[in-house]
Design a protein around this motif. Structure first.
Motif, PDB file in Angstrom:
ATOM      1  N   LYS A 173       2.321   0.025  -0.780  1.00  0.00           N
ATOM      2  CA  LYS A 173       2.307  -1.431  -0.699  1.00  0.00           C
ATOM      3  C   LYS A 173       0.916  -2.001  -0.957  1.00  0.00           C
ATOM      4  CE  LYS A 173       6.270  -2.013   2.397  1.00  0.00           C
ATOM      5  NZ  LYS A 173       6.737  -2.518   3.708  1.00  0.00           N
ATOM      6  N   GLU A 174      -0.096  -1.349  -0.409  1.00  0.00           N
ATOM      7  CA  GLU A 174      -1.460  -1.858  -0.583  1.00  0.00           C
ATOM      8  C   GLU A 174      -1.942  -1.721  -2.030  1.00  0.00           C
ATOM      9  OE1 GLU A 174      -1.756   2.364   1.201  1.00  0.00           O
ATOM     10  OE2 GLU A 174      -0.532   0.553   1.484  1.00  0.00           O
ATOM     11  N   SER A 177      -1.324  -5.007  -4.625  1.00  0.00           N
ATOM     12  CA  SER A 177      -2.364  -6.034  -4.769  1.00  0.00           C
ATOM     13  C   SER A 177      -3.650  -5.430  -5.335  1.00  0.00           C
ATOM     14  CB  SER A 177      -2.642  -6.691  -3.414  1.00  0.00           C
ATOM     15  OG  SER A 177      -3.013  -5.713  -2.450  1.00  0.00           O
ATOM     16  N   LYS A 178      -3.937  -4.201  -4.971  1.00  0.00           N
ATOM     17  CA  LYS A 178      -5.147  -3.537  -5.459  1.00  0.00           C
ATOM     18  C   LYS A 178      -5.123  -3.387  -6.977  1.00  0.00           C
ATOM     19  CE  LYS A 178      -7.674   0.844  -4.995  1.00  0.00           C
ATOM     20  NZ  LYS A 178      -7.657   2.186  -4.345  1.00  0.00           N
ATOM     21  N   GLY A 180      -3.371  -5.296  -8.926  1.00  0.00           N
ATOM     22  CA  GLY A 180      -3.137  -6.597  -9.542  1.00  0.00           C
ATOM     23  C   GLY A 180      -1.775  -6.709 -10.215  1.00  0.00           C
ATOM     24  N   ASN A 183       4.144 -10.298  -9.156  1.00  0.00           N
ATOM     25  CA  ASN A 183       5.523 -10.170  -8.668  1.00  0.00           C
ATOM     26  C   ASN A 183       6.537 -10.112  -9.807  1.00  0.00           C
ATOM     27  OD1 ASN A 183       4.776 -10.145  -5.973  1.00  0.00           O
ATOM     28  ND2 ASN A 183       4.935 -12.363  -5.743  1.00  0.00           N
TER      29      ASN A 183
END
Length: 205
Positions: A173-174, A177-178, A180, A183
């Motif tokens: 999950k992390e 965002s890491k 980029g 969605n």
């Protein structure tokens, strides 16, 4: 751009092969006709329409957003050949989901990404027929971003997966965002497609 042809002129005598022939050649090279007779179209029979500032091709009872004017012109169509229709009329047509380019089948997501479909069973699991697959040209194909992140729409597996060919690898999950990952680049797939991909490697972090 008056030198460009109308929609009818552009696709008259289109030499593209029949959809079912292509799909059978791809996935059943021995020649087994899984689609039966009469399911294919041998020529492009479509209209181009616009509403709310966007242009669509309506073909085989489906609509597909035309990304820009270069794509429109690449099919030999100019703005004069594009019909003005209402949103209500456009909404009568479901969105196109499967595209064919250079003998490969692709799923077109709602967000406008494409994903290679490596097996005919996946195509059938979405309840579609051969005629539902739409041929596109190189100009259009090259403009689509590739869908490489998926999740199981049934919710039996709540992870995000990176896919490459017929393989899949979980994404932490992390890492979303890491890395980029937007969605809209993450698409739901049905259970048949999800189970087709073989899991390899450790979780991407």
């Amino acid at each position: 751009r008056s030198s460009r042809t109308s929609t009818a002129q552009a696709f008259e005598g289109d030499p593209r092969p029949m959809v079912d022939s292509v799909l059978n050649r791809l996935y059943f090279p021995g020649g087994s006709n899984v689609f039966g007779n009469g399911s294919a179209v041998s020529a492009r029979n479509s209209i181009f329409a616009r509403t709310n500032g966007k242009v669509y091709e309506i073909i085989n009872g489906q609509k597909r957003h035309i990304i820009n004017q270069d794509v429109l012109f690449s099919y030999g169509v100019d703005f004069e050949a594009v019909r003005l229709i209402s949103s209500a009329e456009l909404n009568r047509y479901p969105r196109a989901k499967f595209l064919v380019f250079e003998d490969k089948l692709y799923y077109l997501t709602e967000a406008g990404y494409i994903r290679w479909i490596p097996d005919l069973g996946i195509f059938g699991s979405y309840g579609l027929k051969a005629i539902d697959a739409i041929f596109i040209n190189e100009v259009e194909f090259n403009l689509y971003p590739k869908n490489q992140y998926i999740f199981d729409e049934t919710g039996k597996d709540n992870r995000i997966w990176f896919i490459d060919g017929d393989l899949k690898r979980p994404v932490a999950k992390e890492a979303v965002s890491k890395l980029g990952i937007p969605n809209q680049a993450i698409a739901p797939v049905n259970r048949t497609e999800f189970d087709f991909y073989r899991e390899i490697g450790s979780e991407i972090k």
